[in-house]
Design a protein around this motif. Structure first.
Motif, PDB file in Angstrom:
ATOM      1  N   GLU A  78      34.598  60.436  29.595  1.00 28.67           N
ATOM      2  CA  GLU A  78      34.072  59.123  29.937  1.00 28.67           C
ATOM      3  C   GLU A  78      33.977  58.234  28.701  1.00 28.67           C
ATOM      4  OE1 GLU A  78      30.460  59.943  32.036  1.00 28.67           O
ATOM      5  OE2 GLU A  78      31.498  60.115  33.972  1.00 28.67           O
ATOM      6  N   SER A  79      33.692  58.833  27.529  1.00 26.49           N
ATOM      7  CA  SER A  79      33.637  58.045  26.299  1.00 26.49           C
ATOM      8  C   SER A  79      35.008  57.488  25.933  1.00 26.49           C
ATOM      9  CB  SER A  79      33.113  58.903  25.140  1.00 26.49           C
ATOM     10  OG  SER A  79      34.105  59.824  24.681  1.00 26.49           O
ATOM     11  N   LEU A  80      36.065  58.101  26.486  1.00 30.31           N
ATOM     12  CA  LEU A  80      37.427  57.639  26.230  1.00 30.31           C
ATOM     13  C   LEU A  80      37.890  56.619  27.272  1.00 30.31           C
ATOM     14  CD1 LEU A  80      39.078  61.069  25.306  1.00 30.31           C
ATOM     15  CD2 LEU A  80      38.092  59.358  23.759  1.00 30.31           C
ATOM     16  N   GLY A  81      37.018  56.290  28.209  1.00 29.49           N
ATOM     17  CA  GLY A  81      37.343  55.269  29.196  1.00 29.49           C
ATOM     18  C   GLY A  81      37.839  55.792  30.525  1.00 29.49           C
ATOM     19  N   MET A  82      37.664  57.095  30.785  1.00 25.97           N
ATOM     20  CA  MET A  82      38.133  57.681  32.036  1.00 25.97           C
ATOM     21  C   MET A  82      36.974  57.844  33.022  1.00 25.97           C
ATOM     22  SD  MET A  82      40.295  60.807  30.314  1.00 25.97           S
ATOM     23  CE  MET A  82      41.165  60.557  28.758  1.00 25.97           C
ATOM     24  N   GLU A  83      37.238  57.628  34.300  1.00 28.36           N
ATOM     25  CA  GLU A  83      36.282  57.982  35.339  1.00 28.36           C
ATOM     26  C   GLU A  83      36.579  59.419  35.757  1.00 28.36           C
ATOM     27  OE1 GLU A  83      34.708  56.625  39.778  1.00 28.36           O
ATOM     28  OE2 GLU A  83      36.774  56.167  39.163  1.00 28.36           O
ATOM     29  N   VAL A  84      35.588  60.309  35.652  1.00 32.59           N
ATOM     30  CA  VAL A  84      35.791  61.724  35.926  1.00 32.59           C
ATOM     31  C   VAL A  84      35.003  62.103  37.176  1.00 32.59           C
ATOM     32  CG1 VAL A  84      35.592  64.073  35.037  1.00 32.59           C
ATOM     33  CG2 VAL A  84      36.068  62.174  33.466  1.00 32.59           C
ATOM     34  N   LEU A  85      35.709  62.576  38.193  1.00 33.47           N
ATOM     35  CA  LEU A  85      35.072  62.989  39.435  1.00 33.47           C
ATOM     36  C   LEU A  85      34.901  64.501  39.456  1.00 33.47           C
ATOM     37  CD1 LEU A  85      37.226  60.914  41.965  1.00 33.47           C
ATOM     38  CD2 LEU A  85      35.064  60.239  40.873  1.00 33.47           C
ATOM     39  N   PRO A  86      33.730  64.990  39.852  1.00 32.25           N
ATOM     40  CA  PRO A  86      33.580  66.439  40.011  1.00 32.25           C
ATOM     41  C   PRO A  86      34.321  66.891  41.248  1.00 32.25           C
ATOM     42  CG  PRO A  86      31.612  65.323  40.760  1.00 32.25           C
ATOM     43  CD  PRO A  86      32.499  64.257  40.169  1.00 32.25           C
ATOM     44  N   HIS A  87      34.922  68.075  41.157  1.00 27.11           N
ATOM     45  CA  HIS A  87      35.624  68.590  42.321  1.00 27.11           C
ATOM     46  C   HIS A  87      34.629  69.317  43.207  1.00 27.11           C
ATOM     47  CE1 HIS A  87      37.940  71.392  44.788  1.00 27.11           C
ATOM     48  NE2 HIS A  87      38.822  70.421  44.804  1.00 27.11           N
ATOM     49  N   THR A  88      34.239  68.685  44.282  1.00 27.67           N
ATOM     50  CA  THR A  88      33.308  69.299  45.220  1.00 27.67           C
ATOM     51  C   THR A  88      33.848  69.072  46.620  1.00 27.67           C
ATOM     52  OG1 THR A  88      32.024  67.252  45.169  1.00 27.67           O
ATOM     53  CG2 THR A  88      31.259  69.054  43.775  1.00 27.67           C
ATOM     54  N   GLY A  89      34.398  70.144  47.209  1.00 30.15           N
ATOM     55  CA  GLY A  89      34.968  70.028  48.539  1.00 30.15           C
ATOM     56  C   GLY A  89      36.086  69.013  48.571  1.00 30.15           C
ATOM     57  N   GLY A  90      36.112  68.172  49.608  1.00 27.94           N
ATOM     58  CA  GLY A  90      37.167  67.183  49.728  1.00 27.94           C
ATOM     59  C   GLY A  90      36.757  65.799  49.267  1.00 27.94           C
ATOM     60  N   SER A  91      35.547  65.663  48.709  1.00 30.70           N
ATOM     61  CA  SER A  91      35.053  64.332  48.354  1.00 30.70           C
ATOM     62  C   SER A  91      35.893  63.685  47.260  1.00 30.70           C
ATOM     63  CB  SER A  91      33.592  64.414  47.915  1.00 30.70           C
ATOM     64  OG  SER A  91      33.453  65.235  46.766  1.00 30.70           O
ATOM     65  N   ALA A  92      36.383  64.480  46.307  1.00 32.07           N
ATOM     66  CA  ALA A  92      37.175  63.899  45.218  1.00 32.07           C
ATOM     67  C   ALA A  92      38.448  63.265  45.766  1.00 32.07           C
ATOM     68  CB  ALA A  92      37.509  64.964  44.175  1.00 32.07           C
ATOM     69  N   PHE A  93      39.092  63.936  46.704  1.00 28.74           N
ATOM     70  CA  PHE A  93      40.330  63.399  47.264  1.00 28.74           C
ATOM     71  C   PHE A  93      40.071  62.045  47.910  1.00 28.74           C
ATOM     72  CE2 PHE A  93      43.603  62.776  50.447  1.00 28.74           C
ATOM     73  CZ  PHE A  93      44.758  63.177  49.790  1.00 28.74           C
ATOM     74  N   GLY A  94      38.978  61.927  48.651  1.00 32.98           N
ATOM     75  CA  GLY A  94      38.660  60.664  49.302  1.00 32.98           C
ATOM     76  C   GLY A  94      38.417  59.550  48.308  1.00 32.98           C
ATOM     77  N   THR A  95      37.726  59.862  47.215  1.00 27.52           N
ATOM     78  CA  THR A  95      37.465  58.846  46.191  1.00 27.52           C
ATOM     79  C   THR A  95      38.762  58.425  45.510  1.00 27.52           C
ATOM     80  OG1 THR A  95      35.258  59.751  45.793  1.00 27.52           O
ATOM     81  CG2 THR A  95      36.181  58.327  44.084  1.00 27.52           C
ATOM     82  N   LEU A  96      39.627  59.405  45.197  1.00 25.20           N
ATOM     83  CA  LEU A  96      40.917  59.069  44.591  1.00 25.20           C
ATOM     84  C   LEU A  96      41.716  58.151  45.509  1.00 25.20           C
ATOM     85  CD1 LEU A  96      42.005  62.552  43.173  1.00 25.20           C
ATOM     86  CD2 LEU A  96      41.082  60.625  41.886  1.00 25.20           C
ATOM     87  N   ALA A  97      41.703  58.456  46.800  1.00 30.17           N
ATOM     88  CA  ALA A  97      42.444  57.626  47.754  1.00 30.17           C
ATOM     89  C   ALA A  97      41.887  56.203  47.780  1.00 30.17           C
ATOM     90  CB  ALA A  97      42.379  58.254  49.147  1.00 30.17           C
ATOM     91  N   ARG A  98      40.556  56.061  47.723  1.00 35.21           N
ATOM     92  CA  ARG A  98      39.966  54.719  47.721  1.00 35.21           C
ATOM     93  C   ARG A  98      40.343  53.951  46.456  1.00 35.21           C
ATOM     94  NH1 ARG A  98      35.749  57.622  50.087  1.00 35.21           N
ATOM     95  NH2 ARG A  98      34.620  57.858  48.112  1.00 35.21           N
TER      96      ARG A  98
END
Length: 374
Positions: free
Chosen positions: A218-238
């Protein structure tokens, strides 16, 4: 970035003294969501426990966390020549020990360079360990690099493919293998192009180590999503439907949901996530390859888009697109085999040697913030 490596012990600590960071590199969950271990974009991936006491595991986890913390706190303060020399010494020492990660690296390189003599393979694996440690030395120091330094040290061709995809508002998925330094490539995107992006990280143990890697990225400017079930996939799609950028390390997936591809003449599995995201969101899917040259500069190329096939089922389209990704990865790896940080099992024929261990270990990460396990 999501991913991570080989040579990991039961508790996720490297068996031969190396920080885990090679391929893990990307895995995918049953729904196609990219997973990451820790590592080259990534953080070392934690392998599932195969025995031992929880007290012992906790002690090793704390030691691992402490070592990474010391790396970030100490290496970034060293003069550049001292840090580079330290990385080479650690790499050469590890290579001489001929531990599991080195032997696995040579085994993988033997598929990439099938006509190589034993002496040539040894040279490549030694160069590979140096490249791997260069990744870590750079990564520990990246938070102190200025935009001007990144611009001097990174040379990426084909950037027009990324710019055109974003300008069209379609969203872009950058998919890359564990080549050179994917974290540095991410910093180039955020600081030099001014484009934020989203990636995925698998939770590591101890939690403090996971927090370190998330805070680092995150200090390098990246948004990092935790992998928990299918929630990460949905956020990436949005993010993609909103015209954003997603970056995933995508050259390894040991899960049953991985897509089988032909890779250097044999069958391996790679994550379905990049292809599925492109299909479901209309995003542009761009392969990326990276490499080091004989200077301090890391070079790379953003390749032409991989289009969604006009006909076929979703599974057939996913298979065709993932194979196309694998073919681009293979070309980049064949051109620069010493910069492919795959220190773990990849091909299905190799996995058959240890089916129980592979079932326990699961998938490798998608990025260097989580990765490899033997």
């Amino acid at each position: 970035m999501s991913t991570l490596k080989d040579g990991t012990s039961k508790d996720g600590t490297p068996e031969d003294g190396m920080p885990e960071g090679g391929a893990s590199k990307d895995g995918a969950s049953p729904d196609g969501t990219p997973k990451e271990g820790a590592s080259q974009g990534g953080t070392p991936k934690e392998a599932a426990s195969q025995g031992g006491t929880s007290a012992g595991s906790t002690l090793k986890e704390r030691l691992s966390d402490g070592l990474y913390g010391a790396g970030w706190a100490t290496v970034k303060k060293l003069p550049e020549p001292v840090a580079a020399g330290l990385g080479r010494r650690i790499a050469d020492l590890t290579w001489k020990r001929r531990g599991k990660s080195v032997l696995r690296l040579e085994s993988n390189l033997a598929r990439v360079v099938p006509d190589a003599t034993p002496e040539r393979l040894a040279e490549l694996s030694k160069a590979g360990m140096r490249s791997y440690m260069r990744y870590w030395m750079e990564s520990f120091r990246l938070p102190t690099w200025s935009k001007e330094r990144v611009e001097r040290e990174v040379d990426i061709k084909g950037v027009q493919h990324l710019q055109e995809g974003l300008a069209a508002g379609r969203g872009v998925v950058l998919a890359l293998p564990h080549l050179a330094n994917w974290d540095l490539a991410g910093v180039w995107v955020t600081r030099c192009l001014g484009v934020p992006f989203t990636t995925v990280a698998e939770r590591l143990k101890p939690e403090t180590l996971y927090d370190r890697f998330v805070a680092y990225r995150e200090s390098l400017g990246m948004e990092v999503l935790p992998h928990t079930g299918g929630s990460a996939f949905g956020t990436l799609a949005r993010r993609l439907r909103a015209g954003g950028l997603v970056c995933l390390v995508a050259d390894r997936d040991l899960s049953a949901s991985g897509t089988e591809v032909t890779f250097f003449g044999d069958t391996a599995r790679m994550p379905a996530g990049p292809a599925i995201l492109a299909q479901q969101t209309g995003a542009v899917l761009l392969p990326v390859t990276l490499w080091y040259d004989d200077t301090s500069v890391m070079r790379g190329r953003i390749h032409a888009p991989i289009d969604v096939p006009e006909s076929g089922t979703r599974a057939e389209k996913t298979s065709e697109m993932t194979q196309a990704l694998a073919d681009v990865f293979a070309t980049g790896i064949a051109d620069h085999p010493e910069d492919w940080h795959m220190l773990q099992r990849l091909w299905l024929a190799d996995l058959e040697e240890r089916p129980e261990a592979d079932a326990a270990a699961g998938t490798a990460g998608t990025e260097r913030g989580g990765e490899r396990g033997e």
